[in-house]
Scaffold this motif. Structure first.
Motif, PDB file in Angstrom:
ATOM      1  N   ARG A   1      -8.701  -1.709  10.274  1.00  9.75           N
ATOM      2  CA  ARG A   1      -9.016  -1.402   8.879  1.00  9.75           C
ATOM      3  C   ARG A   1      -8.254  -0.174   8.384  1.00  9.75           C
ATOM      4  O   ARG A   1      -7.795  -0.142   7.252  1.00  9.75           O
ATOM      5  N   ALA A   2      -8.064   0.806   9.251  1.00  5.91           N
ATOM      6  CA  ALA A   2      -7.283   1.989   8.878  1.00  5.91           C
ATOM      7  C   ALA A   2      -5.820   1.603   8.637  1.00  5.91           C
ATOM      8  O   ALA A   2      -5.195   2.080   7.678  1.00  5.91           O
ATOM      9  N   LYS A   3      -5.285   0.736   9.484  1.00 14.92           N
ATOM     10  CA  LYS A   3      -3.895   0.280   9.293  1.00 14.92           C
ATOM     11  C   LYS A   3      -3.755  -0.508   7.989  1.00 14.92           C
ATOM     12  O   LYS A   3      -2.802  -0.314   7.238  1.00 14.92           O
ATOM     13  N   LEU A   4      -4.696  -1.424   7.750  1.00  9.42           N
ATOM     14  CA  LEU A   4      -4.631  -2.236   6.534  1.00  9.42           C
ATOM     15  C   LEU A   4      -4.775  -1.383   5.288  1.00  9.42           C
ATOM     16  O   LEU A   4      -4.104  -1.638   4.274  1.00  9.42           O
TER      17      LEU A   4
ATOM     18  N   GLY B   1     -18.320  -2.927  21.744  1.00  5.67           N
ATOM     19  CA  GLY B   1     -17.724  -1.616  21.511  1.00  5.67           C
ATOM     20  C   GLY B   1     -16.216  -1.692  21.340  1.00  5.67           C
ATOM     21  O   GLY B   1     -15.647  -1.017  20.479  1.00  5.67           O
ATOM     22  N   GLN B   2     -15.568  -2.508  22.152  1.00  8.17           N
ATOM     23  CA  GLN B   2     -14.122  -2.677  22.043  1.00  8.17           C
ATOM     24  C   GLN B   2     -13.752  -3.335  20.721  1.00  8.17           C
ATOM     25  O   GLN B   2     -12.820  -2.918  20.046  1.00  8.17           O
ATOM     26  N   LEU B   3     -14.499  -4.368  20.350  1.00  9.49           N
ATOM     27  CA  LEU B   3     -14.224  -5.062  19.096  1.00  9.49           C
ATOM     28  C   LEU B   3     -14.409  -4.121  17.908  1.00  9.49           C
ATOM     29  O   LEU B   3     -13.570  -4.105  16.991  1.00  9.49           O
ATOM     30  N   GLU B   4     -15.459  -3.322  17.930  1.00 11.75           N
ATOM     31  CA  GLU B   4     -15.691  -2.366  16.843  1.00 11.75           C
ATOM     32  C   GLU B   4     -14.596  -1.296  16.803  1.00 11.75           C
ATOM     33  O   GLU B   4     -14.166  -0.885  15.718  1.00 11.75           O
ATOM     34  N   PHE B   5     -14.158  -0.835  17.964  1.00 13.41           N
ATOM     35  CA  PHE B   5     -13.074   0.148  18.030  1.00 13.41           C
ATOM     36  C   PHE B   5     -11.810  -0.427  17.383  1.00 13.41           C
ATOM     37  O   PHE B   5     -11.168   0.223  16.560  1.00 13.41           O
ATOM     38  N   GLU B   6     -11.457  -1.645  17.777  1.00 10.40           N
ATOM     39  CA  GLU B   6     -10.261  -2.273  17.214  1.00 10.40           C
ATOM     40  C   GLU B   6     -10.427  -2.558  15.726  1.00 10.40           C
ATOM     41  O   GLU B   6      -9.464  -2.451  14.960  1.00 10.40           O
ATOM     42  N   TRP B   7     -11.643  -2.920  15.317  1.00 10.45           N
ATOM     43  CA  TRP B   7     -11.921  -3.198  13.911  1.00 10.45           C
ATOM     44  C   TRP B   7     -11.651  -1.958  13.057  1.00 10.45           C
ATOM     45  O   TRP B   7     -10.996  -2.039  12.013  1.00 10.45           O
ATOM     46  N   ALA B   8     -12.126  -0.804  13.508  1.00  7.16           N
ATOM     47  CA  ALA B   8     -11.887   0.446  12.774  1.00  7.16           C
ATOM     48  C   ALA B   8     -10.390   0.766  12.746  1.00  7.16           C
ATOM     49  O   ALA B   8      -9.856   1.187  11.710  1.00  7.16           O
ATOM     50  N   HIS B   9      -9.721   0.546  13.868  1.00  5.88           N
ATOM     51  CA  HIS B   9      -8.279   0.797  13.965  1.00  5.88           C
ATOM     52  C   HIS B   9      -7.509  -0.112  12.992  1.00  5.88           C
ATOM     53  O   HIS B   9      -6.627   0.343  12.261  1.00  5.88           O
TER      54      HIS B   9
ATOM     55  N   LYS C   1      -3.701   1.532   4.739  1.00  9.47           N
ATOM     56  CA  LYS C   1      -2.415   2.191   4.459  1.00  9.47           C
ATOM     57  C   LYS C   1      -1.323   1.183   4.102  1.00  9.47           C
ATOM     58  O   LYS C   1      -0.537   1.396   3.191  1.00  9.47           O
ATOM     59  N   ARG C   2      -1.254   0.102   4.859  1.00  7.02           N
ATOM     60  CA  ARG C   2      -0.120  -0.808   4.797  1.00  7.02           C
ATOM     61  C   ARG C   2      -0.304  -1.923   3.772  1.00  7.02           C
ATOM     62  O   ARG C   2       0.617  -2.212   3.001  1.00  7.02           O
ATOM     63  N   THR C   3      -1.430  -2.575   3.790  1.00 11.67           N
ATOM     64  CA  THR C   3      -1.680  -3.711   2.896  1.00 11.67           C
ATOM     65  C   THR C   3      -3.154  -3.711   2.476  1.00 11.67           C
ATOM     66  O   THR C   3      -3.939  -4.532   2.959  1.00 11.67           O
ATOM     67  N   PRO C   4      -3.534  -2.788   1.592  1.00  9.14           N
ATOM     68  CA  PRO C   4      -4.948  -2.658   1.226  1.00  9.14           C
ATOM     69  C   PRO C   4      -5.555  -3.944   0.654  1.00  9.14           C
ATOM     70  O   PRO C   4      -6.746  -4.185   0.815  1.00  9.14           O
ATOM     71  N   GLU C   5      -4.744  -4.784   0.026  1.00 11.37           N
ATOM     72  CA  GLU C   5      -5.273  -6.034  -0.521  1.00 11.37           C
ATOM     73  C   GLU C   5      -5.785  -6.966   0.576  1.00 11.37           C
ATOM     74  O   GLU C   5      -6.633  -7.819   0.350  1.00 11.37           O
ATOM     75  N   ARG C   6      -5.300  -6.780   1.797  1.00 16.32           N
ATOM     76  CA  ARG C   6      -5.729  -7.615   2.925  1.00 16.32           C
ATOM     77  C   ARG C   6      -7.160  -7.268   3.372  1.00 16.32           C
ATOM     78  O   ARG C   6      -7.816  -8.087   4.007  1.00 16.32           O
ATOM     79  N   LEU C   7      -7.637  -6.097   3.010  1.00 10.34           N
ATOM     80  CA  LEU C   7      -8.986  -5.678   3.393  1.00 10.34           C
ATOM     81  C   LEU C   7     -10.056  -6.624   2.853  1.00 10.34           C
ATOM     82  O   LEU C   7     -11.114  -6.781   3.457  1.00 10.34           O
TER      83      LEU C   7
ATOM     84  N   LEU D   1      -7.123 -12.014  10.949  1.00 11.57           N
ATOM     85  CA  LEU D   1      -7.486 -10.779  10.253  1.00 11.57           C
ATOM     86  C   LEU D   1      -6.280  -9.872  10.030  1.00 11.57           C
ATOM     87  O   LEU D   1      -6.329  -8.964   9.195  1.00 11.57           O
ATOM     88  N   LEU D   2      -5.213 -10.101  10.768  1.00  9.48           N
ATOM     89  CA  LEU D   2      -4.034  -9.235  10.701  1.00  9.48           C
ATOM     90  C   LEU D   2      -3.212  -9.520   9.449  1.00  9.48           C
ATOM     91  O   LEU D   2      -3.155 -10.659   8.972  1.00  9.48           O
ATOM     92  N   ASP D   3      -2.537  -8.502   8.945  1.00 10.59           N
ATOM     93  CA  ASP D   3      -1.591  -8.712   7.859  1.00 10.59           C
ATOM     94  C   ASP D   3      -0.285  -9.230   8.461  1.00 10.59           C
ATOM     95  O   ASP D   3      -0.158  -9.372   9.679  1.00 10.59           O
ATOM     96  N   ARG D   4       0.687  -9.556   7.606  1.00 13.47           N
ATOM     97  CA  ARG D   4       1.951 -10.123   8.094  1.00 13.47           C
ATOM     98  C   ARG D   4       2.637  -9.238   9.127  1.00 13.47           C
ATOM     99  O   ARG D   4       2.994  -9.714  10.211  1.00 13.47           O
ATOM    100  N   PRO D   5       2.799  -7.924   8.867  1.00 13.82           N
ATOM    101  CA  PRO D   5       3.434  -7.093   9.895  1.00 13.82           C
ATOM    102  C   PRO D   5       2.625  -7.041  11.194  1.00 13.82           C
ATOM    103  O   PRO D   5       3.190  -7.043  12.288  1.00 13.82           O
TER     104      PRO D   5
END
Length: 139
Positions: free
Chosen positions: A103-106, A93-101, A108-114, A10-14
């Motif tokens: 998605r916010a990074k993607l 809850g942890q997975l959802e927390f990280e998921w929101a985190h 900003k950084r690589t919206p096409e990865r969403l 799910l992560l982008d290259r960076p």
């Protein structure tokens, strides 16, 4: 340090390369090769495993697998003990927390990865169970 509970695919290259580097640092900490980051809260769940170095090694192997699936070549010789390891748990809850985190990074950084990141999927090392955000997480 961010050691994602989410699937590394799910992560982008960076994010993928940062995850690899940070998990290698975690491995060095857990193996006693460095004095820095020894109290980092994300290491708690690995320390709770029967063999923390094997657990982080299995985590790193999962990251390397995801990288190879995308055409990257991470140096697997840097993994001290690539597993297998007993599966670990992560709460919904942890997975959802990280998921929101993430998605916010993607966004900003690589919206096409969403478009590839449609739902939270755990790293192959983790099994999801009901529960809140982990105690070690710093929201």
């Amino acid at each position: 340090m961010r050691i994602w509970s989410l699937h590394p695919g799910l992560l982008d290259r960076p994010g993928l390369t940062a995850c690899w580097r940070e998990a290698l640092l975690a491995q060095a900490v857990l193996a006693g090769r460095t004095r820095g980051y020894t109290r980092h809260p994300q290491l708690q769940r690995f320390r709770e495993q029967p063999d923390p170095v094997v657990a982080i090694g299995a985590y790193l192997a999962g990251v390397a697998d995801a990288a190879e699936a995308r055409g990257y070549r991470f140096d697997r010789s840097r993994i001290d003990m690539p597993g297998p390891a007993p599966r670990m748990t992560v709460t919904e809850g942890q997975l959802e927390f990280e998921w929101a985190h993430l998605r916010a990074k993607l966004a900003k950084r690589t919206p096409e990865r969403l478009r590839y990141a449609r739902r939270p999927v755990p790293h192959p090392l983790f099994t999801v169970e009901p529960g809140p955000v982990a105690e070690w997480e710093r929201p």
